[in-house]
Design an enzyme around this catalytic site. Structure first.
Site, PDB file in Angstrom:
ATOM      1  N   GLY A  12       0.785  -1.230   0.000  1.00  0.00           N
ATOM      2  CA  GLY A  12       0.000   0.000   0.000  1.00  0.00           C
ATOM      3  C   GLY A  12       0.815   1.276   0.000  1.00  0.00           C
ATOM      4  O   GLY A  12       1.891   1.361  -0.593  1.00  0.00           O
ATOM      5  N   SER A  13       0.310   2.276   0.689  1.00  0.00           N
ATOM      6  CA  SER A  13       0.853   3.634   0.601  1.00  0.00           C
ATOM      7  C   SER A  13       2.233   3.796   1.212  1.00  0.00           C
ATOM      8  O   SER A  13       2.821   4.881   1.111  1.00  0.00           O
ATOM      9  CB  SER A  13      -0.114   4.612   1.269  1.00  0.00           C
ATOM     10  OG  SER A  13      -1.352   4.622   0.578  1.00  0.00           O
TER      11      SER A  13
END
Length: 595
Positions: free
Chosen positions: A312-313
């Site tokens: 993810g981020s």
């Protein structure tokens, strides 16, 4: 030798002339000959007796010297000699960075039977069933009376079990000495150590072999007689490891996660100070591998190195760092974030509507997918691939764990422009938490690659430069704002006095047969501390967390992984010798700009 004739002719003729008896001459010569033979044999016998006496004297002298030496030496247990290749039983200890025992050896006994020597085999089977409830008494009786000459009963016995078997009084039940591996700290560092098993074995010894983890990776070294029993020294700190596991377990339970992992790494030499994966196991009683399609449900699964996830981020900082390193942007450069960003049938959206544009710093602080994708478009696919490859995301990690050899990152088959954009915010490329910790170490140490290791190092071990010091410093400043700013996605991670910087990542969990779950995520928080004098990287990942907070069901990393990591830093930082300090007012001259 010249013999004297018994009847010499001259003397016989002379005796006849004198009227003497010639036979007397023969008798006299015969007597003289016998006396000569007797003297010669007696001399030979005396010489032999003298030689034999000297030999006996030397033998008794050697025995006396040996007995004197044994009397003056320390008593030792005699060892029986065996034919064929010997079994090397001694295995070196494994210790942590401070010399504390993580794995050692213990002398135990095995139990075997000679059924043909048994007096009452049926009674022996019944008594063994009382001592070892897991044994099948009916099967034992059958085997004891089958005419077999030898059979194993138990490969390892505790002292209490040995005494109980001894009290049966059955001469056909015999004990054999052997060595086993002991992990005195139980489940602590279980996935690092791995476990052991037996190789070649006999009634008097057994070969101890590593089956997983560092026991397997360094099996030959641990069994090498040339090391003379020198322990294998790891980078793991037992105190840090135990504390990290305790906090991680509590966080996993509070957040309702099915699994969790945490990695604490020295950013300047790649030393792994703690590596935890839950659920875990006790290597003293290593369970069997789980059956089924999902190996991650097994406690043997090491999520830190085998867990290959979309992270993810947490990847967004790499896009920002590369764009700044290439001179495409600076922290204050404004980026168009109007959305959704459409590419064919795919749409890239932000979690919230952040307006028309954000600075690069705010793209990271607010975790804008669109803004990061715009940065990736500026960088381009070839340069992005080369950068991520240098960060280690294309290969297995070189850490000294057997399981890491099979955990290669999953890359897109066709690295299109869409892949470039989605990978920039952590979707489309799967890697392990250890890959992520290694890459964040590059940001922490000023842009140099390090090699993750479980072996104790001496001093910094910085490798190839991946990004400039300027880009790394600017990236750390952004990571600090992610935690310290009220609008940052990791505001729960701010630990007073330790200046934590980091980035959250919440990725939808993929289904085994394709697609993604809508209500299951992998939540990750990758952090650096203290951010103004970076020393350590901590990565915490939770599998399927969810918690009710502020009136809602929360799954994102900011609500799940971040509080766990903050608690861990608060516990571990003092153990690392870090004192709470007042953070400098500005970091790398970066401040948030207005939207």
């Amino acid at each position: 030798m010249i013999r004297t004739p018994l009847r010499p002719l001259a003397r016989i003729l002379d005796a006849r002339q004198k009227g003497e008896n010639p036979d007397a001459i023969e008798r006299e010569n015969l007597r003289l000959r016998h006396e000569e033979m007797r003297d010669r044999l007696r001399l030979r016998a005396e010489q032999r007796l003298l030689l034999l006496g000297i030999m006996y004297f030397c033998a008794f002298l050697v025995i006396a010297v040996r007995m004197g030496g044994l009397a003056a030496s320390e008593a030792t247990e005699p060892r029986a000699a065996t034919n064929g290749a010997s079994i090397v039983g001694q295995r070196a200890d494994i210790v942590d960075r401070k010399g504390r025992i993580l794995a050692t050896n213990m002398e135990v006994h095995s139990l075997y039977a000679h059924p043909h020597q048994m007096i009452d085999p049926l009674r022996a089977a019944e008594e063994l069933g009382k001592i070892f409830p897991e044994l099948d008494v009916a099967d034992l009786k059958k085997r004891f009376t089958s005419g077999r000459k030898f059979m194993w009963i138990r490969k390892k016995l505790s002292p209490e079990q040995k005494q109980a078997v001894h009290d049966i009084g059955e001469p056909g039940l015999l004990f054999g000495p052997r060595e086993m591996r002991l992990y005195p700290n139980g489940a602590v560092a279980a996935h690092v150590l791995g476990g052991y098993g037996f190789g070649r074995e006999g009634v008097h010894s057994a070969e101890v072999l590593g089956t997983a983890g560092i026991e397997k990776f360094h099996d030959e070294m641990l069994r090498d007689p040339a090391r003379e029993g020198a322990p294998l020294e790891l980078s793991i700190d037992l105190t840090l490891q135990a504390a990290a596991e305790k906090v991680l377990y509590g966080g996993m339970k509070i957040m309702g996660a099915k699994g969790a992992t945490a990695i604490l790494m020295d950013a300047h030499n790649g030393e792994i100070l703690a590596l935890a994966s839950l659920p875990d196991f006790d290597p003293n009683d290593r369970p069997l591998p789980a059956l089924g399609d999902d190996p991650s449900i097994s406690p043997l699964f090491n999520r830190a190195v085998q867990g290959v996830y979309e992270l993810g981020s947490t990847f967004k900082i790499f896009a920002a760092a590369q764009a700044m390193d290439l001179g495409l942007v600076n922290p204050g450069t404004m980026v168009d974030i109007r959305g959704p960003l459409t590419w064919g049938k795919h749409r890239i959206r932000d979690f919230h509507n952040y307006g028309r544009e954000l600075s690069v710093t705010k793209v990271i602080v607010k975790s804008s997918n669109i803004g990061t994708a715009r940065l990736a478009q500026m960088i381009g696919a070839p340069r992005q691939q080369a950068f991520l490859e240098k960060l280690g995301f294309f290969d297995v990690t070189p850490v000294e764990l057997q399981e890491a050899k099979r955990a290669k990152p999953l890359l897109p088959p066709n690295w299109s422009e869409l892949s470039t954009m989605t990978i920039s915010y952590g979707h489309g490329l799967s890697a392990s938490p250890l890959h992520l910790a290694t890459a964040y170490s590059v940001v922490a140490n000023g842009g140099r690659m390090v090699q993750p290791t479980l072996m104790r190092q001496s001093g910094p071990k910085l490798g190839e430069r991946v990004m400039s010091e300027r880009a790394a410093a600017a990236s750390r400043a952004m990571l600090r704002l992610v935690v310290s700013h009220k609008e940052g996605t990791a505001s729960f991670g701010d630990v007073q006095g330790y200046a934590v910087g980091g980035k959250t990542g919440t990725a939808d969990k993929p289904k085994p047969k394709g697609g993604y779950y809508k209500d299951k995520v992998i939540a990750t928080f990758a952090s650096i501390f203290p951010i103004h004098d970076p020393k350590y990287v901590l990565v915490v990942t939770l599998d399927e967390p969810e918690i009710h907070a502020a009136g809602e069901l929360r799954r994102t990393a900011g609500w799940t992984a971040v509080p766990v990591a903050a608690e861990m830093i608060e516990r571990l930082a003092p153990l690392l010798g870090l004192r709470p300090t007042i953070e400098p007012e500005t970091l790398a001259g970066i401040t948030l700009t207005s939207q």
